[in-house]
Enzyme design. Structure first.
Site, PDB file in Angstrom:
ATOM      1  CD1 TRP A  81      -1.590  -1.948   1.999  1.00 41.82           C
ATOM      2  CD2 TRP A  81      -2.610  -1.594   0.057  1.00 41.82           C
ATOM      3  NE1 TRP A  81      -2.816  -3.109   1.881  1.00 41.82           N
ATOM      4  CE2 TRP A  81      -3.455  -2.980   0.323  1.00 41.82           C
ATOM      5  CE3 TRP A  81      -3.376  -1.213  -1.251  1.00 41.82           C
ATOM      6  CZ2 TRP A  81      -4.239  -3.910   0.123  1.00 41.82           C
ATOM      7  CZ3 TRP A  81      -4.281  -1.941  -1.838  1.00 41.82           C
ATOM      8  CH2 TRP A  81      -4.338  -3.478  -1.169  1.00 41.82           C
ATOM      9  CG  ASP A 112      -3.389   3.876   4.421  1.00 41.81           C
ATOM     10  OD1 ASP A 112      -3.445   3.979   5.354  1.00 41.81           O
ATOM     11  OD2 ASP A 112      -3.104   3.205   3.173  1.00 41.81           O
ATOM     12  CE  LYS A 118      -7.517  -3.701   6.083  1.00 42.64           C
ATOM     13  NZ  LYS A 118      -8.282  -2.406   4.878  1.00 42.64           N
TER      14      LYS A 118
END
Length: 355
Positions: free
Chosen positions: A99, A166, A190
């Protein structure tokens, strides 16, 4: 048989969050209409958004001068939207996995983006150390938790430039010094809510400085000015986020979530290190508390599939590791009960005894 959800995402939510959201889907605030079909302009929905923003600011101790907005598109859209709004001359990125690498790739579409450190040399099994941030960059971007490889930044780095983070998979699991950041963002599926909404925390006085014409939908100012209501927001995911924020507050806030994360991690890593069949895949000091990755020791590699089947039969769901790492991954987000980790540890011990 009770199921224990260790999926990496979309992932476990507190049961009461699911039940309370389900009730509102059937009948929102006694209106006779479903939460799925009400207008985002309905008088009953604005308080949902307002409370969600207020709880974000309270739970994370967000200082004055920051806005919280809710958008669609996931963190993947933010990989592009962030540099669109914040990259003026150049930016620095630390590459700690899939990511982080995707975020860097998108930033390079906008302007100069430097990879100042990477752990690719060891399959992203550690957080890079000893790097230097150029003093003339607009920001340093980090991915604070790496769901695929199982590494995590346990604290905010000390740097002389603004940070952008992030925090898709570890938001609300530890305290964060928000004042160090120009922007914090993340997909919600999440630690926050069902999939379909993205949270962004932005420092207001850093907006509008980018030397480019930003498309209306990609300009954070558009959404700050309209309070996330420029276009139809994802109403149901925002409501589920509100229920999760309420749940976090009722259960002791971020401090309590941090303690539970430590308890779960100590239990499972303790067994991984003790058990002759297994080994961890990440340097000890960089182990994630959210995504705990482990594999069979080389001499027991043939037992990988049998253990997966053994654990699955005992209610463990979603423990298969990502193909980039192999083995197993137990995702232990805020909603994961300690009992779930105890049951996984019990299964590991029983499997060891049998082999």
């Amino acid at each position: 048989m009770k199921k224990y959800n260790f999926n990496a995402g979309p992932s476990i939510l507190p049961r009461e969050v699911i039940e309370n959201t389900a009730k509102q889907i059937l009948d929102f605030n006694g209106s006779g209409l479903s939460l799925m079909e009400i207008s985002h302009r309905a008088k009953d929905f604005q308080p949902v958004l307002d409370e969600a923003v207020a709880l974000f600011k309270e739970l994370l101790s967000i200082p004055e001068g920051y806005s919280v907005i809710f958008l669609g598109g996931g963190a993947s859209l933010q990989f592009y939207q962030v540099p669109c709004n914040f990259l003026i001359k150049k930016a620095a990125y630390i590459n700690t996995g899939t990511w982080a690498n995707k975020a860097l790739k998108e930033a390079k579409r906008i302007g100069e983006a430097l990879e100042i450190a990477s752990s690719a040399d060891a399959n992203f099994s550690y957080i890079p150390k000893g790097w230097t941030v150029p003093s003339d960059v607009d920001y340093l971007h980090i991915t604070t938790n790496n769901t695929i490889y199982g590494t995590e930044w346990r604290k905010d780095p000390e740097v002389s430039v603004p940070l952008i983070g992030d925090m898709s998979s570890d938001i609300f699991s530890r305290s964060v010094d928000v004042a160090k950041y120009d922007c914090i963002y993340g997909g919600a599926q999440k630690n926050l809510a069902m999939a379909g909404v993205t949270f962004i925390i932005v420092k207001d006085d850093k907006l509008g400085r980018a030397p480019r014409e930003i498309p209306t939908m990609l300009d954070y100012r558009t959404h700050v000015e309209k309070g996330s209501m420029f276009n139809t927001p994802p109403v149901v995911p925002i409501y589920s986020a509100l229920e999760t924020l309420r749940w976090i507050k009722r259960n002791g806030g971020v401090e309590a979530m941090d303690k539970l994360a430590n308890e779960r991690a100590e239990l499972l890593y303790g067994e991984i290190d003790r058990n002759k069949l297994f080994r961890g895949t990440v340097k000890t000091e960089d182990r994630s508390r959210m995504n705990i990755c482990f594999v069979m020791n080389d001499e027991y590699k043939e037992l990988e599939k049998p253990f997966f089947e053994f654990a699955t039969e005992r209610g463990m769901v979603g423990i298969k590791g990502h193909r980039s790492v192999g083995g197993f991954r137990a995702s232990c987000y805020n909603a994961q009960p300690v009992d779930g980790v105890r049951e996984l540890v019990k299964a590991m011990k029983e499997f060891e005894a049998a082999h």
